[in-house]
Design a protein around this motif. Sequence first.
Motif, mmCIF file in Angstrom:
data_model
loop_
_atom_site.group_PDB
_atom_site.id
_atom_site.type_symbol
_atom_site.label_atom_id
_atom_site.label_comp_id
_atom_site.label_asym_id
_atom_site.label_seq_id
_atom_site.Cartn_x
_atom_site.Cartn_y
_atom_site.Cartn_z
ATOM 1 N N LEU A 346 0.832 -1.206 0.000
ATOM 2 C CA LEU A 346 0.000 0.000 0.000
ATOM 3 C C LEU A 346 0.866 1.255 0.000
ATOM 4 C CD1 LEU A 346 -2.715 -1.037 2.629
ATOM 5 C CD2 LEU A 346 -2.821 -1.228 0.135
ATOM 6 N N ALA A 347 1.983 1.199 0.717
ATOM 7 C CA ALA A 347 2.876 2.356 0.774
ATOM 8 C C ALA A 347 3.476 2.682 -0.588
ATOM 9 C CB ALA A 347 3.992 2.102 1.785
ATOM 10 N N CYS A 348 3.612 1.675 -1.444
ATOM 11 C CA CYS A 348 4.179 1.887 -2.781
ATOM 12 C C CYS A 348 3.161 2.441 -3.764
ATOM 13 C CB CYS A 348 4.736 0.573 -3.331
ATOM 14 S SG CYS A 348 6.153 -0.084 -2.430
ATOM 15 N N THR A 349 1.871 2.257 -3.513
ATOM 16 C CA THR A 349 0.869 2.511 -4.550
ATOM 17 C C THR A 349 -0.309 3.366 -4.123
ATOM 18 O OG1 THR A 349 -0.237 0.420 -3.971
ATOM 19 C CG2 THR A 349 1.415 0.346 -5.730
ATOM 20 N N ASN A 350 -0.606 3.459 -2.830
ATOM 21 C CA ASN A 350 -1.831 4.137 -2.403
ATOM 22 C C ASN A 350 -1.667 5.654 -2.316
ATOM 23 O OD1 ASN A 350 -3.166 1.701 -2.175
ATOM 24 N ND2 ASN A 350 -4.061 2.222 -0.197
ATOM 25 N N ASN A 351 -2.786 6.354 -2.434
ATOM 26 C CA ASN A 351 -2.786 7.796 -2.262
ATOM 27 C C ASN A 351 -2.403 8.178 -0.831
ATOM 28 O OD1 ASN A 351 -3.714 7.807 -4.867
ATOM 29 N ND2 ASN A 351 -5.680 8.750 -4.421
ATOM 30 N N ASP A 352 -1.977 9.425 -0.657
ATOM 31 C CA ASP A 352 -1.663 9.955 0.658
ATOM 32 C C ASP A 352 -2.907 9.896 1.541
ATOM 33 O OD1 ASP A 352 -1.407 12.179 2.752
ATOM 34 O OD2 ASP A 352 0.612 12.158 1.896
ATOM 35 N N ASP A 353 -2.750 9.396 2.780
ATOM 36 C CA ASP A 353 -3.924 9.199 3.637
ATOM 37 C C ASP A 353 -4.408 10.497 4.285
ATOM 38 O OD1 ASP A 353 -1.919 9.567 5.503
ATOM 39 O OD2 ASP A 353 -2.564 7.929 6.807
ATOM 40 N N GLU A 354 -3.698 11.601 4.070
ATOM 41 C CA GLU A 354 -4.155 12.901 4.569
ATOM 42 C C GLU A 354 -4.578 13.834 3.438
ATOM 43 O OE1 GLU A 354 -1.574 14.835 7.334
ATOM 44 O OE2 GLU A 354 -1.175 13.009 8.481
ATOM 45 N N THR A 355 -3.757 13.919 2.385
ATOM 46 C CA THR A 355 -4.034 14.862 1.301
ATOM 47 C C THR A 355 -4.706 14.219 0.098
ATOM 48 O OG1 THR A 355 -1.893 14.492 0.197
ATOM 49 C CG2 THR A 355 -1.965 16.122 1.987
#
Length: 587
Positions: A346-355
Motif C-alpha cells: 500500500l505504501a508503494c501505490t496508495n494515495n496519501d492518507d491525509e491529502t
Amino acid sequence: MSLNINFDHSWSYYHQPIITNDDIANATVTDIMNICNWSPAELPHISRTKSETTFTNKSEKWWYRKHFQCILSDSQLEQSVSLTFKSSDNNYRNSLAISSVIWLDAVNIFSGVLQIPQTSIDLPKTLLYSSDMENRNYQHTLIVCSMDACLSFSASLILPHDAIISIKDIHDNATIRRTSDLSQKHDNIYNYVASFDDVNKHNTNTSDSKRVSLPTYDKQEFCDIVTEKIIDRENNQIADVNRTKVPLLTIVMLIVGSRGDIEPIIAYGKALRAVGHRVRLATHEKFRKFVRDNDLEYFPLAGDPDEIMSFMVNNSGIVPSISSILKGNLFRRRRLFFDILKSTWLACTNNDDETDASFQAEVIIANPISYGHIHCAQKLGIPLHMVFTMPYSPTIAFPHPLANIDYSTASNERINVFSYSSVETLMWLGIGDLINKFRRTILDLPSLNISQVRSMMVDEKVPYTYCWSPSLVPKPSDWPFYIDVSGYFFLNLGKNYKTPPDDLLAFLGLQTNLNNHIDETSLPIFIGFGSIIGHDSHRLLDIILKSLMQTGYRALLSGFDIDSNHLPKNILKIDDIPHDWLFQYGE
C-alpha cells in the motif's frame, strides 16, 4: 532482465469510414495527424459503438495517436527501444491478428499483421534520438492505424534492464481538454515492470498499475549530483569526479523499527528531497508527526515498534523461544508480520492518507526488516536500494547481528559467513509461508522456495548502504562494489532545539544562556539503550548503579521505563533530547 514500460495511457483515437479497396499503407498520415477531432483513449481500447465485439465488420478504420518524450542523462548512451503489444487476456486463448500500419514521426516503421503475442517492433534509433541533441530531450508522435479492428491490446516499451531513460507523456490538446483528471496538467512517468529471463529464478507478471503523478513542487527534470570530489582510498587522494545528472524520481522509503532506525532515514530522505526527488517515508504510526514535521510525505506501516523490538530482544533475535511460543507471542508476531507485508505494498501505490495525493513508487529504499521490499520492487519492476544501521550482507569479518554464535565448531571466518545464511533460513522457516501468501494474494506473483530467497538479493546485485562510520567498522574486503559503508546520517535536530527541560539545565549546570557552562559540576556521561532494553531492565539498572558508584561519574539515563524518584541524585532520567545538542555538554 529487461524493463517493460506500460504504454497504455494518454492515447487519442480517430475513426473514419473505409473507402473501397483502400490500402492503409498508402494513407496520408500527415493529414491524419492534423485532424482536430481526436478523442482520448486508453489501451486496450474497446469500441463503444460496437460494444458486443472489438471487430468492426470492416466498416471503419481506426487511427491511434500518442505523443511521448525520451530524455537521456548526459552520460547515457542511446538505448534500444522496442514496441510490443499483448492481449488483455493473459491466457491467449485465441491468437489475435490485426492488419496495421505504424508510423513514428510520420515515418513508416511497420506494415503488416500484428500477431498477438509475438509481434515486437524496434523503434529506429535514427528517429528516436534525432532531435534536440544538445538537451538530449526527444519528442515524438506515434501513429497506429488498424484496418479491421480497434486496438484492443495493451502496449509496452521494452528497454535494457540498465537503461537510464525517462519516457513521458506529452498530452495533446484533445486529451487535456476532455480528460478531467489531467486538470493540473502534471506530467506522468510510466511504471516499470521487470521480466526476469531465467524462469527458474524470479518470474513476474506485468503490472497494470495506475500512472505515476509527479510531485507538485517546482523542480527540473534532472538534478545535478552535488558531490564533485571523492576520496580515492587506495591512493589516499581526493579524486575529481565528473558531474552527472540523475532523473528526478518518486521514492518510497520502507522502514520498520524504532526511532534509531527512523531518524537517520529522515535525514537521508531530506537530502533526496533537497535535490528535487519526491520522497515518501512509510513507517509506523508512532512516527507520523516526526516524519511530517521534517517536510517528508508519510504513509503508515502496520505494527507497533515497541512490540517488534520487545519480541526481538526477548527472543535474542528472530527465532522464538519456547516461552514465547507458549505465551502465544509467535502467533501474534505472525499476524503482525503479515500486516506489515500488506502495508508495504500500500505504501508503494496508495494515495496519501491525509491529502489524497496520488502516488506510485519509482524507486524503493528500505531496511531489511521491512521484508516486503524486494517483492514489491519485483511486482513494480523498479530499483531497490537497501539501507541499514546493522550488517545484513554475508562476510567473513563478523557474524550476523541476530545470530547466536558458537565458534568452537569451525573457523571464525566460516562461522561468520554461515551465520547469515542460517538467519535467512530460520527466518524463512518461520514466515516463508506468509511471504508466499503475500506474493500470491496481494502481488499476484508466484511463490518462491528457500534457495531462491537466499540468492535473489545477490543474483540481482541489490545495492546496500550501511550508515555507520568506516572508522568504526571498515567495509569488509569481501563485500562487492554494490555494498558500501557511507558514514552516519545526521538529522541535526540540535540546531533548532530551544526548550530543554529545567531539571536537565540544572543537572548540566547551565544558566539561561545555554552557551555558558558552569565548571563547578562534573560533566555527566550518557547511558542510553534507545528502544531496546530487554525484559530484565531492573537487573541492568542495578549493574549501572553499581558501576557509577564505583567510578564516581554522574550520568544521564535514557530509554528506561523506571520511576525517576527512585534514582540517586547523580543520575537524571531524560526523555527525547536531540543527541547533537546534548552531547556538547557531556563527558
